[in-house]
Each structure stands twice: as C-alpha cells, then as structure tokens.
Design an enzyme around this catalytic site. Structure first.
Site, PDB file in Angstrom:
ATOM      1  N   HIS A   1       1.921   1.441  -5.976  1.00  9.38           N
ATOM      2  CA  HIS A   1       3.234   0.930  -5.573  1.00  9.38           C
ATOM      3  C   HIS A   1       3.133  -0.457  -4.944  1.00  9.38           C
ATOM      4  O   HIS A   1       3.680  -1.434  -5.454  1.00  9.38           O
ATOM      5  CB  HIS A   1       3.887   1.889  -4.573  1.00  9.38           C
ATOM      6  CG  HIS A   1       4.168   3.250  -5.102  1.00  9.38           C
ATOM      7  ND1 HIS A   1       5.068   3.493  -6.114  1.00  9.38           N
ATOM      8  CD2 HIS A   1       3.670   4.470  -4.751  1.00  9.38           C
ATOM      9  CE1 HIS A   1       5.118   4.797  -6.357  1.00  9.38           C
ATOM     10  NE2 HIS A   1       4.276   5.403  -5.544  1.00  9.38           N
TER      11      HIS A   1
ATOM     12  N   ASP B   1       3.668  -1.505   6.339  1.00  8.57           N
ATOM     13  CA  ASP B   1       3.506  -0.319   7.193  1.00  8.57           C
ATOM     14  C   ASP B   1       2.220   0.414   6.808  1.00  8.57           C
ATOM     15  O   ASP B   1       2.259   1.526   6.313  1.00  8.57           O
ATOM     16  CB  ASP B   1       4.731   0.610   7.068  1.00  8.57           C
ATOM     17  CG  ASP B   1       5.017   1.042   5.636  1.00  8.57           C
ATOM     18  OD1 ASP B   1       4.559   0.350   4.680  1.00  8.57           O
ATOM     19  OD2 ASP B   1       5.700   2.068   5.430  1.00  8.57           O
TER      20      ASP B   1
END
Length: 309
Positions: A243, A12
């Site tokens: 991340h 995303d």
C-alpha cells in the site's frame, strides 16, 4: 539527469510505512525533506518515535520529524491497528528509543512552512489519516496551491474497503479530514485499493530482500512476517499488499499507473463513513489511480530496496 523530487511523507509507521520510508531513503529519485507523524497504525507518539528510528536506521539523522495530530478532527479517537502492525508498529520487533528528537514545531505548521519554502516543488505523500493535511489547509489558505502535488495512499473507487465493506482504513480513520483535503483544490493523486491490492510481495520476496541487504532488508523481512501472518488470517495467502510503498513510487513513476480524473468526496455518514465517492459539487478533479503495471512497481520496489546497506 533530473533533480530528485522534494518529498515529505506524512506517516503512521507501521510496517508498510517502514517499507515506504526505507524505499524513499534508498532511491536517488527522492530528496526526503522530512517526515510528519500521525495516529493510525500506532499512536501519534509511537509514530514519531518510529519515524525517528527509521531515519536513524537508514542514516538520515538530519531529516526532521514533526509530530502531528493524535486523534481525528471530529470523531472520537480510534484504537491503533495492533492486530495488523504489532503493539509497537514493527510486528514483533521491540521498541527502541531514538537518539534524536522531533521538532518543537507541530506537523501542520512544519508542512505550511515547507510548502512556502519550496513553493511549486514540494510533493506531499500522506500514507496515514489525512488530519495533518487538513490542519495545514486550515492554517494557510495558500497551502493547496503552494504544494506541487499531494499523492495520498487511501480510498478506493471500485474496489470497496479493507476496514469496512465501504471504506479504506486511512480515510475511515478521519473522513472529515479527507473530505477537507479532496475539496481543497490541491493537485491530488489518490493511490487507493484499486491499485494497491494488485501489488503483492511474498515471503520469498522479503527473503530475497534480506539476502541483498542483510541489515535493513533483514529488518523489513522480520517485520513482514507479522504483516504476512495478518493477511493470512483474513484469507489472503498470496502475499501482502504494498500500500504505502506504491504511493511513494507513484510520486516518481506515475507512468506505471493509469489515472481516472474524477471529483472525489468522502462520506461522513455512519454506515458508509470513509467511503470515497464521486462528488456532486463543482470541486476540482482528483487523479484516481485505477490500474497499475504491478510487476513493474514491484520490480522497482525490490530493486531500490536491494541498495539498502
């Protein structure tokens, strides 16, 4: 020399997604077979556009993109994380229309097809909500065994959450999908906040990236300023967490992490929704990464990113 890892990233994009995709493009350890888009940091439509642009920027125009789910399986749609990633996903960088187009094939169907085609070899790296992966599991009962591994960025066992006190954002944005995935019997590695909060990049690191790779490193540096500013607004002034890049690096460098094998379940209850917890049933164990050689992961990231043209 070993063959490159066959990888699909479910994404995303998103600033740290962009870092992860650029890393995958730069390293010889990975053969990127495709990207699938998902809602989360941006809308699914924006995610598809951004995925196409990222591939074009790194010269991987032939890598396919398949658009995925636009909302969670059960919950109402969430607004995108514009405060973290900017209105278009890349901080202050304006949106650009890609030259290429996504496949007509939906993401879940593409994942099922590629897992069959590369049975036992394909590694899937979801770095957004897990809706597309759950949909693929529903489409094909053999999907869980066809994929070699699912290495996902999400959750935490001991670290707590980053969107609520309990939940990490990717799991929170579709807990029902995440529960479906963790219960599936697939070979799963969870790259959660227990390790990603330990791997930080500073403004100086991104400046060095631009110095080594003025065009693409410069793009990441420009995006990173928005990301670092967000971290500063929540009281974290020592850099931003890597991340999504950490999840991609865990696909090819598992020796840099220490796993704990436990069965994982996901709370779908209101107050604790999205919390990853120890399962109470007899589902297979997940390799939850609990510690990391953070300096080695960061070195690996910066080394490969320095190769970008």
């Amino acid at each position: 020399m070993t063959s490159p890892l066959k990888l699909i990233i479910d994404t995303d994009p998103g600033i740290d997604d962009a870092m992860a995709i650029f890393y995958a493009a730069a390293t010889p350890d990975i053969e990127l077979l495709g990207l699938t888009s998902i809602f989360g940091n941006v809308t699914a439509t924006q995610a598809t556009r951004n995925a196409l642009r990222l591939l074009e920027w790194v010269g991987l125009n032939d890598v396919p993109v398949a658009q995925g789910a636009s909302k969670p399986r059960t919950l109402p749609a969430f607004p995108p994380s514009h405060n973290v990633h900017g209105d278009e996903g890349f901080g202050e960088m304006p949106a650009e229309t890609p030259e290429g187009k996504a496949l007509d094939e939906p993401a879940a169907e593409f994942l099922v097809r590629m897992a069959r085609q590369h049975k036992g070899e394909l590694v899937l790296c979801p770095i957004g909500p897990l809706t597309n992966i759950a949909d693929a599991l529903d489409l094909d009962p053999e999907f869980a065994s066809n994929v070699a591994r699912i290495v996902l960025m999400g959750g935490s066992l001991e670290e707590g959450g980053n969107i609520t006190p309990h939940a990490e954002a990717n799991i929170y944005h579709d807990p029902h999908a995440a529960e479906r995935v963790f219960a599936s019997g697939a070979n799963i590695t969870m790259v959660g906040l227990d390790v990603t909060h330990r791997i930080l990049c500073t403004a100086e690191d991104f400046d060095a990236m631009e110095a080594a790779s003025p065009r693409l490193g410069g793009m990441i540096n420009e995006m990173s300023r928005f990301y670092l500013h967000f971290y500063a607004t929540v009281g974290k002034h020592d850099g931003c967490s890597l991340h999504d890049p950490a999840a991609v690096i865990a696909c090819t460098h598992p020796e840099l992490f220490t796993p704990r094998a436990v069965p994982v379940s996901v709370s779908c209850e209101k107050e604790t929704s999205g919390k990853t917890i120890l399962a109470q049933d007899d589902r297979p164990e997940t390799d939850v990464l609990m510690s990391v050689d953070a300096s080695a992961v960061k070195r690996q990231f910066l080394h490969e990113m320095s190769k970008l043209a």
